[in-house]
Write a protein that holds these residues in place. Structure first.
Motif, mmCIF file in Angstrom:
data_model
loop_
_atom_site.group_PDB
_atom_site.id
_atom_site.type_symbol
_atom_site.label_atom_id
_atom_site.label_comp_id
_atom_site.label_asym_id
_atom_site.label_seq_id
_atom_site.Cartn_x
_atom_site.Cartn_y
_atom_site.Cartn_z
ATOM 1 N N ALA A 29 0.855 -1.182 0.000
ATOM 2 C CA ALA A 29 0.000 0.000 0.000
ATOM 3 C C ALA A 29 0.888 1.227 0.000
ATOM 4 O O ALA A 29 1.950 1.241 0.624
ATOM 5 N N ILE A 31 0.888 5.851 -0.770
ATOM 6 C CA ILE A 31 0.198 7.100 -1.064
ATOM 7 C C ILE A 31 0.921 7.778 -2.222
ATOM 8 O O ILE A 31 2.124 8.054 -2.140
ATOM 9 N N LEU A 40 -4.758 6.725 -1.976
ATOM 10 C CA LEU A 40 -4.295 5.407 -1.558
ATOM 11 C C LEU A 40 -4.284 4.448 -2.750
ATOM 12 O O LEU A 40 -5.293 4.303 -3.448
ATOM 13 N N THR A 54 -8.804 4.960 -3.413
ATOM 14 C CA THR A 54 -9.571 6.118 -2.966
ATOM 15 C C THR A 54 -9.679 7.142 -4.092
ATOM 16 O O THR A 54 -8.861 7.166 -5.003
ATOM 17 N N GLU A 61 -4.973 11.540 1.527
ATOM 18 C CA GLU A 61 -4.875 10.309 2.305
ATOM 19 C C GLU A 61 -3.439 10.128 2.795
ATOM 20 O O GLU A 61 -2.499 10.684 2.224
ATOM 21 N N PRO A 64 -1.218 4.294 5.413
ATOM 22 C CA PRO A 64 -1.950 3.032 5.296
ATOM 23 C C PRO A 64 -1.406 1.956 6.237
ATOM 24 O O PRO A 64 -0.205 1.902 6.513
ATOM 25 N N SER A 65 -2.306 1.100 6.709
ATOM 26 C CA SER A 65 -1.937 -0.020 7.580
ATOM 27 C C SER A 65 -2.868 -1.191 7.269
ATOM 28 O O SER A 65 -4.092 -1.042 7.311
ATOM 29 N N TRP A 66 -2.293 -2.352 6.970
ATOM 30 C CA TRP A 66 -3.072 -3.523 6.548
ATOM 31 C C TRP A 66 -3.713 -4.249 7.728
ATOM 32 O O TRP A 66 -3.127 -4.338 8.814
ATOM 33 N N ILE A 73 -7.549 -2.199 4.504
ATOM 34 C CA ILE A 73 -6.478 -1.243 4.790
ATOM 35 C C ILE A 73 -7.076 -0.068 5.555
ATOM 36 O O ILE A 73 -8.040 0.559 5.090
ATOM 37 N N TYR A 75 -6.438 3.763 7.004
ATOM 38 C CA TYR A 75 -5.632 4.903 6.562
ATOM 39 C C TYR A 75 -6.217 6.181 7.134
ATOM 40 O O TYR A 75 -7.289 6.178 7.770
ATOM 41 N N SER A 77 -7.550 10.113 6.357
ATOM 42 C CA SER A 77 -8.033 11.036 5.329
ATOM 43 C C SER A 77 -8.607 12.271 6.004
ATOM 44 O O SER A 77 -9.189 12.174 7.091
ATOM 45 N N ARG A 90 -9.469 -4.198 0.423
ATOM 46 C CA ARG A 90 -8.405 -4.330 -0.579
ATOM 47 C C ARG A 90 -8.995 -4.478 -1.965
ATOM 48 O O ARG A 90 -8.395 -4.031 -2.965
#
Length: 201
Positions: A29, A31, A40, A54, A61, A64-66, A73, A75, A77, A90
């Motif tokens: 992921a 940006i 994203l 996005t 944005e 990100p973190s899975w 994900i 994130y 914003s 995803r």
């Protein structure tokens, strides 16, 4: 990847930031602002395909973190006017807002325990909170005695490392989600911030 050599995976026009490996290690992921404002994306590290997740033309944005299963994900914003946490599948679709408490909420870290640690601006101080993305229940785990930022889950699913700043001097502290007192992990000169845990193997 995995050879020990550096390999460039993103060199698009504009901003290239926020890289986060998927749990499988096959996707990343990130940006990118190549099409205007920061959005994203997910890149396939095997075939090189890029998927945009996005589309917020007047906002940005970040971070990100899975999820542990790689299907979602989290994130940040600012589409609501202030930075807040969101989650998107995803596979794509409509994002869902996760946070409503705190004037700003940033720096999500989605742990293996399926909880998201993040920094929340409450009462003029940055605190660390923990959120269940399934129920949206949240719990503040710091007391407002300092500014706590950049939380990162320990592999044990109980502790969190975070930067703790007082009068613009930052150290890394160990936080206990069950209520034990914070423990300083750095005590030498200089500022210490943005901790990251090694995988538990």
């Amino acid at each position: 990847l995995g050879s020990g050599r550096r390999q460039r995976v993103a060199s698009y026009p504009g901003l290239n930031t926020g890289a986060a490996f998927s749990p499988s290690g096959r996707e990343m992921a990130m940006i990118l602002s190549k099409d205007g404002n920061p959005e994203l994306y997910v890149k396939d590290l095997q075939g090189g395909g890029l998927t945009r997740l996005t589309d917020t033309k007047r906002s940005a944005e970040a971070s990100p973190s899975w999820s542990p299963d790689g299907r979602q994900i989290a994130y940040v914003s600012d589409q609501s006017g202030t930075p807040q946490l969101y989650v998107v599948a995803r596979s794509g679709g409509a994002p869902r807002r996760l946070t409503s408490r705190g004037s700003q909420n940033v720096a999500p870290d989605w742990g293996a325990n399926n909880l998201i640690a993040y920094a929340s601006l409450l009462g003029g101080r940055w605190n660390v909170a923990v959120l269940d993305p399934a129920t949206l229940d949240s719990k503040q785990i710091t007391t407002g005695d300092a500014d706590y930022e950049d939380p990162c889950w320990a592999p044990d699913g109980r502790h969190i490392a975070a930067g703790r700043a007082i009068r613009y001097q930052s150290k890394v502290y160990l936080l206990d989600t069950l209520g034990d007192a914070p423990i300083a992990l750095t005590d030498s000169a200089g500022d210490w911030y943005s901790p990251a845990w090694a995988p538990d193997k």
